[in-house]
Design a protein around this motif. Structure first.
Motif, mmCIF file in Angstrom:
data_model
loop_
_atom_site.group_PDB
_atom_site.id
_atom_site.type_symbol
_atom_site.label_atom_id
_atom_site.label_comp_id
_atom_site.label_asym_id
_atom_site.label_seq_id
_atom_site.Cartn_x
_atom_site.Cartn_y
_atom_site.Cartn_z
ATOM 1 N N UNK A 44 -2.175 4.237 -2.989
ATOM 2 C CA UNK A 44 -3.579 3.844 -2.889
ATOM 3 C C UNK A 44 -3.818 2.808 -1.790
ATOM 4 N N UNK A 45 -3.090 2.953 -0.683
ATOM 5 C CA UNK A 45 -3.280 2.084 0.478
ATOM 6 C C UNK A 45 -3.973 2.901 1.560
ATOM 7 N N UNK A 58 -3.863 -1.401 5.526
ATOM 8 C CA UNK A 58 -4.265 -2.758 5.158
ATOM 9 C C UNK A 58 -4.457 -2.863 3.659
ATOM 10 N N UNK A 59 -4.101 -4.031 3.111
ATOM 11 C CA UNK A 59 -4.373 -4.358 1.718
ATOM 12 C C UNK A 59 -5.002 -5.745 1.675
ATOM 13 N N UNK A 60 -5.653 -6.060 0.554
ATOM 14 C CA UNK A 60 -6.195 -7.389 0.375
ATOM 15 C C UNK A 60 -7.696 -7.442 0.448
ATOM 16 N N UNK A 61 -8.208 -8.618 0.793
ATOM 17 C CA UNK A 61 -9.651 -8.874 0.776
ATOM 18 C C UNK A 61 -10.365 -8.012 1.809
ATOM 19 N N UNK A 110 7.319 -4.349 2.220
ATOM 20 C CA UNK A 110 6.376 -5.464 2.103
ATOM 21 C C UNK A 110 4.982 -4.964 1.751
ATOM 22 N N UNK A 111 4.576 -3.837 2.341
ATOM 23 C CA UNK A 111 3.252 -3.278 2.069
ATOM 24 C C UNK A 111 3.106 -2.891 0.608
ATOM 25 N N UNK A 116 0.912 -4.349 -4.836
ATOM 26 C CA UNK A 116 1.064 -4.574 -6.268
ATOM 27 C C UNK A 116 0.423 -5.877 -6.727
ATOM 28 N N UNK A 117 0.216 -6.816 -5.815
ATOM 29 C CA UNK A 117 -0.443 -8.086 -6.176
ATOM 30 C C UNK A 117 -1.767 -8.235 -5.427
#
Length: 386
Positions: A44-45, A58-61, A110-111, A116-117
């Motif tokens: 789901x990235x 990309x992940x995050x905000x 790392x991705x 996961x967090x």
């Protein structure tokens, strides 16, 4: 998060072995790109393709206060695999002799761990971008693809690792300032009328002129540039002629020009061409030079190095970060540092007490514990960036 990296390690090792067995040279990394796309999307990235090969994820905000990028390079080298590993290259004449398969597994690990967090990243206002870059091993390299595609827009800091088989696995080489050299490609073609080897005085002895150029051009550069710049012109390919009794009409030499000092590199404009023509002229041979500007030195930002040092301590132990020195190797990661601050770390890949291998040689063997070490460090460094 470190527990998530550790959980992923067995799968990362298998993925790396698959990449190692199926290498692809610059700008042909279609299988590698497809594998990464499928794997990231399965977790789901979101993925954005680059125009040819490679991708950005990309992940995050979604509207971050800070964005850090982690870069991996994908391409292999036109070097036969001599490792005799069970997962050695299945592609004749091509192998991962520079460790890019490891870089890819490290950033992929790392991705997935950071995904996961992701709620914690969003809470911090942090986004982490993953740059899976094609064509690092050619000039001009794939870093330009990333920049041209807008992959560096909005990035505040960019980090990367490069395998270093001269230091032990579990350690990471760090240094402020220049860590690599400027590197250009030099392509020289000599032309003349050709003729019989019994009458070199009635024609132009092109092979002799080529031999003089091979030795005199590096020597002349060493006297025209500041010796402290560490200039090194080294030939990798030379060819001329097809018969012992025929002076050929063309000859060719291809090499790399490496310089430690960026200012001397910038002042090179036209110098190699002029010197080559002057060396060839007494032999009535013409010289055409293609001086392909490659990369400036990678210059590590001290604040980014400090971040990596903290990450090493947290992820690998207090003694994991070790000093390293500037090398004559070239790296197009330098172009990404034109867009923002950042640093490249040297990832130890030597089994303690084991053999010291060389990069760009087909017998390169990497201690696979480096995959976990690199993924742990980069994941922690990304998290500490906020």
């Amino acid at each position: 998060m470190l527990a998530e990296v550790d959980r992923l390690v067995p799968q990362l090792v298998l993925w790396r072995r698959d990449l190692h067995a199926n290498p692809e040279i610059a700008r042909t990394e279609t299988r590698t790109t497809a594998f990464l796309t499928d794997t990231l999307r399965a977790h789901d990235i979101a993925v954005t393709d680059l125009p040819h090969t490679g991708l950005v994820a990309e992940v995050g905000a979604p509207d971050p206060q800070h964005r850090v990028a982690l870069r991996a390079d994908l391409d292999a080298l036109p070097v036969p695999d001599r490792s005799e590993l069970p997962y050695a290259s299945t592609v004749p004449g091509i192998c991962h002799a520079c460790g890019h398969d490891v870089h890819t597994a490290v950033v992929l690990g790392a991705a997935l761990a950071l995904k996961a967090i992701e709620p914690a990243l969003i809470e911090r206002g942090l986004a982490v971008r993953f740059l899976f870059q094609p064509a690092e091993e050619v000039m001009p390299g794939g870093a330009h693809d990333l920049v041209d595609a807008g992959a560096m827009q909005g990035v505040d800091r960019v980090l990367a690792v490069h395998c270093d088989p001269s230091i032990d696995v579990g350690t990471v080489g760090l240094a402020d300032g220049p860590i690599t050299a400027a590197c250009d490609a030099i392509d020289v073609t000599l032309t003349g009328p050709g003729g019989h080897t019994s009458r070199p005085h009635l024609t132009a002895d092109l092979t002799f002129a080529l031999a003089k150029l091979l030795t005199d051009l590096p020597a002349a550069l060493s006297r025209r540039l500041d010796p402290r710049a560490g200039v090194a012109l080294v030939w990798g390919q030379v060819d001329a002629g097809n018969a012992a009794n025929v002076i050929p009409a063309t000859g060719h030499a291809l090499g790399t020009l490496r310089i430690l000092d960026v200012e001397e590199w910038r002042r090179l404009d036209g110098l190699v061409e002029r010197l080559a023509q002057e060396i060839a002229a007494p032999y009535q041979v013409s010289a055409r030079v293609q001086h392909i500007r490659g990369v400036p030195p990678v210059v590590n930002d001290p604040s980014a190095v400090a971040l990596l040092r903290r990450a090493c301590s947290a992820a690998l132990g207090d003694d994991a970060a070790v000093p390293t020195r500037q090398s004559l190797g070239g790296e197009d990661f330098a172009w990404l540092l034109e867009s923002c601050s950042g640093a490249m770390a040297r990832l130890g890949t030597r089994t303690p007490g084991g053999h010291t291998y060389e990069l760009h040689q087909g017998d390169l063997v990497i201690d696979e514990a480096a995959i976990a070490a690199g993924a742990r460090m980069l994941a922690v460094a990304a998290l500490l960036s906020s």
